[in-house]
Write an enzyme that holds these catalytic residues in place. Structure first.
Site, PDB file in Angstrom:
ATOM      1  N   CYS A  34       0.830  -1.212   0.000  1.00  0.00           N
ATOM      2  CA  CYS A  34       0.000   0.000   0.000  1.00  0.00           C
ATOM      3  C   CYS A  34       0.857   1.251   0.000  1.00  0.00           C
ATOM      4  O   CYS A  34       0.373   2.341  -0.258  1.00  0.00           O
ATOM      5  CB  CYS A  34      -0.958  -0.001   1.187  1.00  0.00           C
ATOM      6  SG  CYS A  34      -0.123   0.066   2.772  1.00  0.00           S
ATOM      7  N   ASP A  36       2.273   2.640   2.540  1.00  0.00           N
ATOM      8  CA  ASP A  36       2.163   3.427   3.772  1.00  0.00           C
ATOM      9  C   ASP A  36       3.407   3.258   4.644  1.00  0.00           C
ATOM     10  O   ASP A  36       4.015   2.191   4.677  1.00  0.00           O
ATOM     11  CB  ASP A  36       0.921   3.002   4.564  1.00  0.00           C
ATOM     12  CG  ASP A  36      -0.351   3.401   3.831  1.00  0.00           C
ATOM     13  OD1 ASP A  36      -0.234   4.069   2.794  1.00  0.00           O
ATOM     14  OD2 ASP A  36      -1.435   3.055   4.300  1.00  0.00           O
ATOM     15  N   CYS A  60      -2.839   5.520   5.355  1.00  0.00           N
ATOM     16  CA  CYS A  60      -4.295   5.559   5.342  1.00  0.00           C
ATOM     17  C   CYS A  60      -4.852   5.951   6.713  1.00  0.00           C
ATOM     18  O   CYS A  60      -4.125   5.976   7.705  1.00  0.00           O
ATOM     19  CB  CYS A  60      -4.838   4.200   4.929  1.00  0.00           C
ATOM     20  SG  CYS A  60      -4.686   2.969   6.230  1.00  0.00           S
ATOM     21  N   CYS A 104      -3.116  -2.674   8.592  1.00  0.00           N
ATOM     22  CA  CYS A 104      -2.695  -1.356   9.087  1.00  0.00           C
ATOM     23  C   CYS A 104      -2.339  -1.461  10.574  1.00  0.00           C
ATOM     24  O   CYS A 104      -1.399  -0.806  11.034  1.00  0.00           O
ATOM     25  CB  CYS A 104      -3.800  -0.334   8.888  1.00  0.00           C
ATOM     26  SG  CYS A 104      -4.634  -0.451   7.295  1.00  0.00           S
TER      27      CYS A 104
HETATM   28 FE1  FES Z   1      -1.709   0.327   4.200  1.00  0.00          FE
HETATM   29 FE2  FES Z   1      -3.555   1.110   5.819  1.00  0.00          FE
HETATM   30  S1  FES Z   1      -3.780   0.735   3.707  1.00  0.00           S
HETATM   31  S2  FES Z   1      -1.508   0.756   6.279  1.00  0.00           S
END
Ligand code: FES
Length: 139
Positions: A34, A36, A60, A104
């Site tokens: 993702c 992040d 996110c 997450c």
């Molecule tokens: Fe990757 Fe939330 S979508 S940490």
């Protein structure tokens, strides 16, 4: 409602956002899928108590909420307690997360472990037997 009140609250008013300049341990972990990234700063006193925790999350909403909750859960606790913090405990404290957002919370769990790992490394102690492997959340 997809997200609990608590998740929305910690997303809109995240606790402990920022950096600790003279942190005793800093950990950064990302999720390649993702994209992040979460960075965790810990202040730890001589008795092994986490006196302060701050985070910066580029990610996110659930990543922000889980990092916020994770810092709240470990502040004032011992390193041992922080090492027991699981992503499940973070999710429970937030009254749940949608299944697609569970990774997450793993990021938050691992960011704490990563910062603790750094804490031991700085002290010249091999973190591996204490903290274990740090792994990126898979999904
Ligand atoms: Fe990757 Fe939330 S979508 S940490």
């Amino acid at each position: 409602m997809l997200y609990s009140e608590k998740v929305l609250d910690h997303f809109s008013n995240p606790r402990n956002v920022g950096e600790i300049e003279d942190a005793d341990g800093v950990g950064e972990i990302g999720n390649a899928k993702c994209g992040d990234i979460m960075k965790m700063y810990l202040k730890i006193d001589d008795d092994g108590i986490i006196t302060d925790a701050k985070f910066k999350t580029f990610g996110c909403g659930a990543a922000v909420a889980t990092s916020s909750m994770a810092t709240e859960l470990i502040k004032g606790k011992s390193i041992d307690d922080a090492l027991k913090l699981t992503n499940k405990a973070v999710v429970e404290a937030l009254d749940g997360l949608p299944a697609v957002k569970i990774h997450c919370s793993v990021l938050a769990e691992q960011a704490v472990r990563c910062a603790l790992s750094d804490y031991y490394t700085r002290k010249g102690i091999d973190p591996l037997p204490i903290v274990g492997e740090i792994h990126e959340p898979e999904e």
